[in-house]
Design a protein around this motif. Sequence first.
Motif, mmCIF file in Angstrom:
data_model
loop_
_atom_site.group_PDB
_atom_site.id
_atom_site.type_symbol
_atom_site.label_atom_id
_atom_site.label_comp_id
_atom_site.label_asym_id
_atom_site.label_seq_id
_atom_site.Cartn_x
_atom_site.Cartn_y
_atom_site.Cartn_z
ATOM 1 N N ALA A 1 -14.608 22.714 24.675
ATOM 2 C CA ALA A 1 -14.522 21.252 24.601
ATOM 3 C C ALA A 1 -15.831 20.635 25.107
ATOM 4 C CB ALA A 1 -13.337 20.756 25.422
ATOM 5 N N VAL A 2 -16.372 21.218 26.173
ATOM 6 C CA VAL A 2 -17.653 20.733 26.707
ATOM 7 C C VAL A 2 -18.755 20.956 25.670
ATOM 8 C CG1 VAL A 2 -19.319 20.963 28.582
ATOM 9 C CG2 VAL A 2 -16.886 21.285 29.034
ATOM 10 N N ALA B 1 -18.390 21.217 22.492
ATOM 11 C CA ALA B 1 -18.168 20.304 21.366
ATOM 12 C C ALA B 1 -18.788 18.942 21.668
ATOM 13 C CB ALA B 1 -16.670 20.147 21.107
ATOM 14 N N PHE B 2 -18.594 18.504 22.883
ATOM 15 C CA PHE B 2 -19.153 17.223 23.300
ATOM 16 C C PHE B 2 -20.685 17.253 23.191
ATOM 17 C CE2 PHE B 2 -20.212 14.321 26.952
ATOM 18 C CZ PHE B 2 -19.912 13.168 26.267
#
Lengths: 206, 493
Positions: free
Chosen positions: A140-141, A143-144
């Motif tokens: 998720a990190v 992806a950010f």
Amino acid sequence: MSTGLLWLLVASGFGAVAARRPAVAAVLVTSQTLLLGAGALAMAPGRSGEFAVAAGLLMLKAVLVTAIVAVAIRRSREARPHADESGLLVRLGAAVVLVLVMVALVPEYGLESVAAERGATALIATALALVLVRRPILFAVLAFLIAENGIAVAAVSVSGALPLIVEAGIAFDLVLLIGVAAIFQRRILAAFGTTDSSVMQGGARG
Amino acid sequence: MDDLIAVLVLIAPLAPVAVALAVPAGTTATAADRIGRWGSAVAALPAVLLGALALIRAGDAPLTGSWWLVDAPGAVFLLTVSVVGAASAAVSPAWLRTNPSSRAGALGSRRVYWIAFLLFWATLVAVPLARNLGVAWILIEATTAASALLVAFSGKRSALEAGWKYLVLTSLGLTVALFGIVVLYVTAATGEASLAVLDWDALAARAGALEHDATLAAFVLIVAGLATKAGWAPVHNWLPDAHSEAPPPVSALLSAALLPAVALIAWRLSLALVPAVGEDAVRMLFGGFGLVSLAVAVPFLWRPLPWKRLLAYSSLEHMGVIALAIAFQHPLATAGLLLHVLGHGLAKSLGFYATVPLLRYQPSAARRPPRGLASLDRGLAGAVGVSLGTLSGLPPSPLFLSELLILAGGFAGGPAWMSALAAVLLALGFLGMAHVLVEGLAGRPSGRRPSSRRGTRQIQVLATVAAVALLALTVVGYSLPGSDIVRAVTGVA
């Protein structure tokens, strides 16, 4: 920004979707960030002073983010990799479909080149795909980060560049958020014994 | 007066930062609480004064500086943020005393809490003052780091999950919004890099000449991205968990201040870009978010939910109402929107503050709806009653009037089917909340009575103040349509 560099950036995004181990994906994404910073610096000669400062800021942001991600990975190393949530072809297929749909939906909006417009959109779509198809929370990190890189591709391809204050604000917010995400990753590992986000599904029920 | 306003614009967001810097000077947990609570009371004054001055001069042109804008609609949101922030700070020590963080000693955890809380609040105070879309985005994004840490403050697994979900979903949403801002900048820019391209007035002035497709794409990306932070369904998934898990004073700030502040930015954008994207695009996009939010929230309002989770779904419902008011673009709906933000802010924060004594005397409310509070403690029952009565839209609450105004605006200006559907959903939501209100006050009691009045004195005082303020709002609300405040937004009486 050259078409070759854009392809390389998009390919590293797909590489992160394909990578099984979070550490490999992290190397690909932080390399993407550094590559983008270097690419922006290479574009600086002949442009405004504000662009040069913004490109320097992008490089500084890339170095800081790489350091934070490296520390986060070192401090949250897990004994064994997570069970694979979906196959490689499914992951890549989902990413390709999302990229194609988004590139088709976003009209031309006036960047220096159509390739830059498509590259920026493709990176943001890849980021969304990464969140959807990968379970370890580090993804998720990452992806950010990929999404922010997509924004940066658009920002450096604007004629005259984005205002410096906006670039600086974005860089500050990004570093802050990645730092907070790293804190969360460590605390989640301590509390759940894993960074596999599937263990958190429906845990919060107030 | 203009010079005073310019000074207050700088002081208002910096005052909470100054208190945050002073918190480490407290050498005990009690001292840190004292600095945080009383410092916040003082720090709220410049923002309240600024809001009041802006409302007094609502009929005049907005005052602007390099990055700031003081106007009547912004003042309504500023007042809400500052009052809710100060009230949350006042309630925080009571919660902190009973819920020490598991992750640090008492003093350490107090310092982390207060610094994160005050920085979160300071950033929120600046949002309604932002003159520029780019600056507004940076401020909204900056709220995420501190507020995510606050959501996970208890250190419980469920709180960590909620904080993580909030961090990831809202950050990704805001990244999509940022992409939209870049697209809009490229479309609107005329030459040299200039922040002024993204000023609200500059966007409005150039909107008629902007290329339609690219502007529409930018508009959709920005609003859809902001929707994740504003808690509009279907991109609201973080909201119920974060509101449930955050400390109650933080939940109040999230629900009553953060969500409307983000909605304000989406609203300002729609007002600026209507000539470029068309009224129908605004109507369909915001109306879609509004109706879906209501449709998702209402079934949950009928379920026996724990107290804070019920309030979270009520936030989803009320953010849906605010989205509909933006969609209708009618002066009546605008009047309703401004009244709704204030009324919802007061009632929702009171509901979250009531959680502190509620969970002490009726711990089962953490898992089930509260019951029989009238026979447990009248002060607590009064707070829950005022909060739920207002949130359900029971007359004479200001939310009854605001929802009426918004629906009337919808029937007058928007598609009638949208208003009719919203009216049905709001009626269903009212029934669900009214049921919880009756059960909560008059059902079979559980838990223990407070041993002394001291335990519920603070919530009694807050409930009394809130009840008076809400009734005053209802009275003021009748004069809002056609007022200078509404004219300042819509340009028509």
